[in-house]
Design a protein around this motif. Structure first.
Motif, PDB file in Angstrom:
ATOM      1  N   ASP A  16     -61.762 -45.571 -55.851  1.00 30.05           N
ATOM      2  CA  ASP A  16     -62.718 -44.539 -56.437  1.00 30.05           C
ATOM      3  C   ASP A  16     -63.323 -43.739 -55.490  1.00 30.05           C
ATOM      4  O   ASP A  16     -63.578 -42.467 -55.834  1.00 30.05           O
ATOM      5  CB  ASP A  16     -63.988 -45.596 -57.049  1.00 30.05           C
ATOM      6  CG  ASP A  16     -63.457 -46.500 -58.313  1.00 30.05           C
ATOM      7  OD1 ASP A  16     -62.450 -46.042 -58.882  1.00 30.05           O
ATOM      8  OD2 ASP A  16     -64.011 -47.465 -58.192  1.00 30.05           O
ATOM      9  N   VAL A  17     -63.706 -44.377 -54.303  1.00 24.70           N
ATOM     10  CA  VAL A  17     -64.493 -43.253 -53.317  1.00 24.70           C
ATOM     11  C   VAL A  17     -63.988 -43.562 -51.914  1.00 24.70           C
ATOM     12  O   VAL A  17     -63.926 -44.739 -51.793  1.00 24.70           O
ATOM     13  CB  VAL A  17     -66.041 -43.666 -53.330  1.00 24.70           C
ATOM     14  CG1 VAL A  17     -66.789 -42.665 -52.076  1.00 24.70           C
ATOM     15  CG2 VAL A  17     -66.602 -43.141 -54.833  1.00 24.70           C
ATOM     16  N   CYS A  18     -63.713 -42.704 -51.243  1.00 23.53           N
ATOM     17  CA  CYS A  18     -63.270 -42.929 -49.799  1.00 23.53           C
ATOM     18  C   CYS A  18     -64.301 -42.291 -48.829  1.00 23.53           C
ATOM     19  O   CYS A  18     -64.521 -41.047 -49.068  1.00 23.53           O
ATOM     20  CB  CYS A  18     -61.736 -42.197 -49.402  1.00 23.53           C
ATOM     21  SG  CYS A  18     -61.268 -42.369 -47.905  1.00 23.53           S
ATOM     22  N   VAL A  19     -64.786 -43.142 -48.127  1.00 25.70           N
ATOM     23  CA  VAL A  19     -65.594 -42.687 -47.263  1.00 25.70           C
ATOM     24  C   VAL A  19     -65.156 -42.428 -45.896  1.00 25.70           C
ATOM     25  O   VAL A  19     -64.524 -43.644 -45.209  1.00 25.70           O
ATOM     26  CB  VAL A  19     -66.950 -43.756 -47.067  1.00 25.70           C
ATOM     27  CG1 VAL A  19     -68.177 -43.536 -46.057  1.00 25.70           C
ATOM     28  CG2 VAL A  19     -67.743 -44.118 -48.413  1.00 25.70           C
ATOM     29  N   ILE A  20     -65.330 -41.572 -44.987  1.00 29.00           N
ATOM     30  CA  ILE A  20     -64.760 -41.241 -43.780  1.00 29.00           C
ATOM     31  C   ILE A  20     -65.718 -41.481 -42.816  1.00 29.00           C
ATOM     32  O   ILE A  20     -66.600 -40.530 -42.797  1.00 29.00           O
ATOM     33  CB  ILE A  20     -64.038 -39.861 -43.765  1.00 29.00           C
ATOM     34  CG1 ILE A  20     -63.000 -39.754 -44.933  1.00 29.00           C
ATOM     35  CG2 ILE A  20     -63.458 -39.738 -42.270  1.00 29.00           C
ATOM     36  CD1 ILE A  20     -62.614 -38.272 -45.019  1.00 29.00           C
ATOM     37  N   GLY A  21     -65.691 -42.395 -41.985  1.00 24.25           N
ATOM     38  CA  GLY A  21     -66.766 -42.773 -40.823  1.00 24.25           C
ATOM     39  C   GLY A  21     -67.304 -43.977 -41.102  1.00 24.25           C
ATOM     40  O   GLY A  21     -67.660 -44.355 -42.229  1.00 24.25           O
ATOM     41  N   SER A  22     -67.632 -44.547 -40.114  1.00 24.43           N
ATOM     42  CA  SER A  22     -68.248 -45.954 -40.075  1.00 24.43           C
ATOM     43  C   SER A  22     -69.650 -46.278 -39.417  1.00 24.43           C
ATOM     44  O   SER A  22     -70.062 -47.168 -39.125  1.00 24.43           O
ATOM     45  CB  SER A  22     -67.128 -46.984 -39.425  1.00 24.43           C
ATOM     46  OG  SER A  22     -67.167 -46.890 -38.178  1.00 24.43           O
ATOM     47  N   GLY A  23     -70.402 -45.181 -39.297  1.00 25.29           N
ATOM     48  CA  GLY A  23     -71.684 -44.989 -38.728  1.00 25.29           C
ATOM     49  C   GLY A  23     -72.461 -45.474 -39.869  1.00 25.29           C
ATOM     50  O   GLY A  23     -72.391 -45.839 -41.170  1.00 25.29           O
ATOM     51  N   ILE A  24     -73.827 -45.193 -39.440  1.00 31.86           N
ATOM     52  CA  ILE A  24     -74.934 -45.323 -40.343  1.00 31.86           C
ATOM     53  C   ILE A  24     -74.987 -44.768 -41.894  1.00 31.86           C
ATOM     54  O   ILE A  24     -75.180 -45.285 -43.026  1.00 31.86           O
ATOM     55  CB  ILE A  24     -76.319 -45.322 -39.860  1.00 31.86           C
ATOM     56  CG1 ILE A  24     -77.305 -46.150 -40.811  1.00 31.86           C
ATOM     57  CG2 ILE A  24     -76.748 -44.043 -39.644  1.00 31.86           C
ATOM     58  CD1 ILE A  24     -78.618 -46.375 -40.090  1.00 31.86           C
ATOM     59  N   ALA A  25     -74.483 -43.689 -41.743  1.00 27.38           N
ATOM     60  CA  ALA A  25     -74.250 -42.949 -43.216  1.00 27.38           C
ATOM     61  C   ALA A  25     -73.019 -43.352 -44.040  1.00 27.38           C
ATOM     62  O   ALA A  25     -73.074 -43.691 -45.203  1.00 27.38           O
ATOM     63  CB  ALA A  25     -74.001 -41.353 -42.750  1.00 27.38           C
ATOM     64  N   GLY A  26     -72.085 -43.609 -43.198  1.00 32.31           N
ATOM     65  CA  GLY A  26     -70.899 -44.053 -43.917  1.00 32.31           C
ATOM     66  C   GLY A  26     -71.082 -45.500 -44.673  1.00 32.31           C
ATOM     67  O   GLY A  26     -70.713 -45.703 -45.970  1.00 32.31           O
ATOM     68  N   VAL A  27     -71.612 -46.294 -43.675  1.00 31.40           N
ATOM     69  CA  VAL A  27     -71.999 -47.770 -44.135  1.00 31.40           C
ATOM     70  C   VAL A  27     -73.056 -47.662 -45.138  1.00 31.40           C
ATOM     71  O   VAL A  27     -72.991 -48.341 -46.334  1.00 31.40           O
ATOM     72  CB  VAL A  27     -72.553 -48.326 -42.953  1.00 31.40           C
ATOM     73  CG1 VAL A  27     -72.877 -49.990 -43.312  1.00 31.40           C
ATOM     74  CG2 VAL A  27     -71.165 -48.923 -42.098  1.00 31.40           C
ATOM     75  N   SER A  28     -74.056 -46.733 -45.330  1.00 28.72           N
ATOM     76  CA  SER A  28     -75.258 -46.674 -46.127  1.00 28.72           C
ATOM     77  C   SER A  28     -74.575 -46.231 -47.575  1.00 28.72           C
ATOM     78  O   SER A  28     -74.947 -46.751 -48.583  1.00 28.72           O
ATOM     79  CB  SER A  28     -76.111 -45.728 -45.526  1.00 28.72           C
ATOM     80  OG  SER A  28     -76.741 -46.313 -44.656  1.00 28.72           O
ATOM     81  N   VAL A  29     -73.716 -45.287 -47.403  1.00 26.58           N
ATOM     82  CA  VAL A  29     -73.152 -44.726 -48.780  1.00 26.58           C
ATOM     83  C   VAL A  29     -72.202 -45.841 -49.184  1.00 26.58           C
ATOM     84  O   VAL A  29     -72.390 -46.031 -50.641  1.00 26.58           O
ATOM     85  CB  VAL A  29     -72.296 -43.375 -48.378  1.00 26.58           C
ATOM     86  CG1 VAL A  29     -71.421 -43.163 -49.840  1.00 26.58           C
ATOM     87  CG2 VAL A  29     -73.093 -42.271 -48.005  1.00 26.58           C
ATOM     88  N   ALA A  30     -71.533 -46.469 -48.683  1.00 24.57           N
ATOM     89  CA  ALA A  30     -70.577 -47.353 -48.996  1.00 24.57           C
ATOM     90  C   ALA A  30     -71.311 -48.659 -49.592  1.00 24.57           C
ATOM     91  O   ALA A  30     -71.014 -49.190 -50.802  1.00 24.57           O
ATOM     92  CB  ALA A  30     -69.766 -48.010 -47.930  1.00 24.57           C
ATOM     93  N   TYR A  31     -72.455 -49.200 -49.135  1.00 25.29           N
ATOM     94  CA  TYR A  31     -73.140 -49.886 -49.417  1.00 25.29           C
ATOM     95  C   TYR A  31     -74.004 -49.919 -51.084  1.00 25.29           C
ATOM     96  O   TYR A  31     -74.101 -50.670 -52.153  1.00 25.29           O
ATOM     97  CB  TYR A  31     -74.421 -50.528 -48.549  1.00 25.29           C
ATOM     98  CG  TYR A  31     -75.502 -51.525 -49.130  1.00 25.29           C
ATOM     99  CD1 TYR A  31     -75.086 -52.845 -48.891  1.00 25.29           C
ATOM    100  CD2 TYR A  31     -76.643 -51.003 -49.658  1.00 25.29           C
ATOM    101  CE1 TYR A  31     -75.979 -54.161 -49.395  1.00 25.29           C
ATOM    102  CE2 TYR A  31     -77.535 -52.009 -50.337  1.00 25.29           C
ATOM    103  CZ  TYR A  31     -77.173 -53.523 -49.998  1.00 25.29           C
ATOM    104  OH  TYR A  31     -78.240 -54.329 -50.617  1.00 25.29           O
TER     105      TYR A  31
END
Length: 543
Positions: free
Chosen positions: A40-55
């Protein structure tokens, strides 16, 4: 056996204080992407922004794939100073003048949300990350009686007045001094504001990531470098994400949570790129008031605390910023920060950590969060302006809301498609001139001969002013050569002797001493100029 590059774990040779209680070896390991997939969604990056969006998305039942070019948390979220503040770097007087009272109110509301959201999530998921709310103090850079102190005091009074109008608990307090400040330097008087916070950022992010990994609708792939993010189709658009290894992720929406978008220009040209320096120095536990402290220097000094051991805490101080690739003298900057602490807190002990990070300043003092320019299904988060942690949490809600079709009250403020105010046009023109001036390095050479380069250091060799070569000599004396042209916009990189990296002065891209890309907007690694360098890059990236 080849050794793994240090730059796969972090974006500098120096380690930040956060590894003191959370070492790289304890971080989760994920596998690279080895096939084409759909999500559905691909998040590029595993910092606080990427992890927050994924959560926020996974919590709502959205299927998410996360891609990371190196290892988990290898970017700037792992090198932050760890403060969660609703105070804006530019100050609210300046923000009101540029974005209006409504814009300033959105900034206060969104940053306050982010501060509280970290507390809510850490409590809900049982993450022990030193989260605590505490006061923030702004003090003059000048001592009482010096020219400039009273001017700062008047500014604090006006700033506190505007902050109260925006709903913050703020005041000017004459004679205020931080408890434990026992040095002779007298900088009493402060702007005091409540409701700020601090935490251990990597413990928090890894705690959220652990929760995500336990969800069947979340997948994470590391050592998976993204080389293209494109919208395809006319009516029913989808996003195609291409990796360096030739695999494709197809999704309805993509989020570039990469600190800086992986693209040529647009918002990239509306940012100024800075290096900022930090040290962690021991102080007896409880000897100094737990707070966030900032002074009025430009760039300002900032202070906060984190756990060390049973006997001591770490006082973290940062500052002495400069534009990427345009200054050096890192050791002098670290010495200044140490002296600043010792002159004010005489019980300070040893300096155990010193490191630097990167921050991005937008021309209108406001981050870019939302749909990217020219796109309807690709989202970005950039322009942290010293508040990268709160901006990352804000991005979690704002981008998730926009993907889910939920109206968000802050979208207008952070919209990446906004037009900068006319009042900022002179600043933008000056910024463009300053950036273009960096291409002068095409006519410069850092060294005359490879023999001039000491072991463990590097420099650009450019005798013909045509093909500048980035030369690194390892500790054993072996020479490694790369093209000195940044893959992004062909700026000539500079050697950063503090972090043992190659830094581009044009748009802030950075590469490890072994050529590994560690900071965008460049997507790929440096181009090796000989077999030894190609082997160094290959071994470091795949060991």
């Amino acid at each position: 056996m080849a050794s793994k590059s240090h730059f796969l774990d972090t974006s500098g040779q120096n380690d930040p204080v956060w590894i003191h209680t959370e070492p790289y070896s304890q971080r989760p390991q994920y596998k690279p992407l080895t096939e084409d997939i759909t999500t559905d969604v691909c998040v590029i990056g595993s910092g606080i922004a990427g992890v927050s969006v994924a959560y926020e998305l996974v919590s709502k039942g959205v299927k998410v794939v996360m891609l990371e070019a190196r290892e988990i948390l290898s970017g700037e979220s792992g090198r932050t100073s760890g403060h969660l503040s609703s105070g804006i770097d530019s100050g609210f007087q300046e923000l009101v003048s540029k974005r209006g009272k409504d814009g300033a109110q959105m900034a206060v509301d969104s940053h306050t949300y982010a501060i509280n959201r970290v507390g809510e999530i850490s409590k809900k998921l049982g993450i022990e990350c030193e989260y605590r709310q505490l006061p923030g103090y702004d003090i003059s850079q000048y001592e009482r009686g010096q020219d400039g102190h009273q001017e700062d005091v008047e500014d604090f009074k006006e700033e506190a007045k505007i902050m109260r109008e925006l709903g913050m608990d703020a005041r000017y307090q004459e004679g205020f001094a931080v408890r434990g400040w026992d040095g002779k330097v007298d900088q009493r008087d402060a702007q005091v504001y409540a409701g700020q916070a601090t935490f251990h950022p990597t413990k928090y992010i890894l705690g959220v990531l652990k929760w995500l990994t336990e969800r069947p609708i979340f997948q994470c792939y590391t050592r998976t470098r993204v080389m293209s993010v494109q919208e395809k189709g006319i009516l029913n658009k989808e996003v195609k994400i291409g990796t360096e290894d030739g695999h494709t992720v197809t999704c309805a929406n993509a989020v570039e949570a990469t600190n800086i978008p992986l693209q040529k220009l647009s918002v990239v040209a509306e940012l100024t790129y800075y290096r900022t320096y930090c040290i962690a120095i021991r102080v007896p536990k409880g000897s100094i008031e737990d707070c966030l402290l900032y002074d009025s220097q430009d760039p300002y000094n900032y202070v906060r605390f984190t756990a060390c051991d049973d006997k001591d805490d770490y006082l973290i101080i940062g500052g002495k910023d400069h534009q990427v690739g345009q200054e050096d003298e890192a050791e002098e900057r670290y010495k200044y920060l140490e002296s600043w602490v010792r002159d004010r807190f005489t019980q300070a002990g040893s300096v155990d950590y010193k490191w630097s990070g990167q921050t991005l300043e937008p021309v209108d003092y406001t981050a870019f969060i939302g749909k990217n320019q020219g796109n309807s299904h690709i989202y970005i988060n950039t322009g942290d302006f010293g508040n990268g942690l709160t901006h990352g949490v804000i991005a979690g809600r704002l981008i998730a809301d926009e993907i889910m079709g939920v109206p968000n009250p802050w979208s207008k403020l952070y919209n990446p498609k906004r037009i900068p105010p006319l009042s900022k046009m002179p600043d933008m023109l000056a910024h463009d001139v300053q950036i273009n001036m960096q291409y002068k390095r095409f006519l410069q050479s850092d060294v005359k001969d490879i023999e001039d380069i000491l072991p463990g250091s590097g420099g650009v060799l450019n005798p013909t002013a045509k093909k500048p070569m980035a030369v690194y000599k390892d500790e054993g004396g072996e020479v490694h050569k790369f093209s000195a042209l940044c893959p992004h916009m062909k700026g000539v990189v500079c050697w950063n002797n503090d972090e043992k990296s190659w830094d581009c002065p044009v748009h802030g891209s950075r590469f490890g001493k072994d050529g590994i890309a560690i900071m965008g907007p460049a997507k790929g690694n440096m181009a090796p100029a000989d077999e030894a360098s190609e082997q160094l890059l290959k071994e470091g990236a795949t060991a």
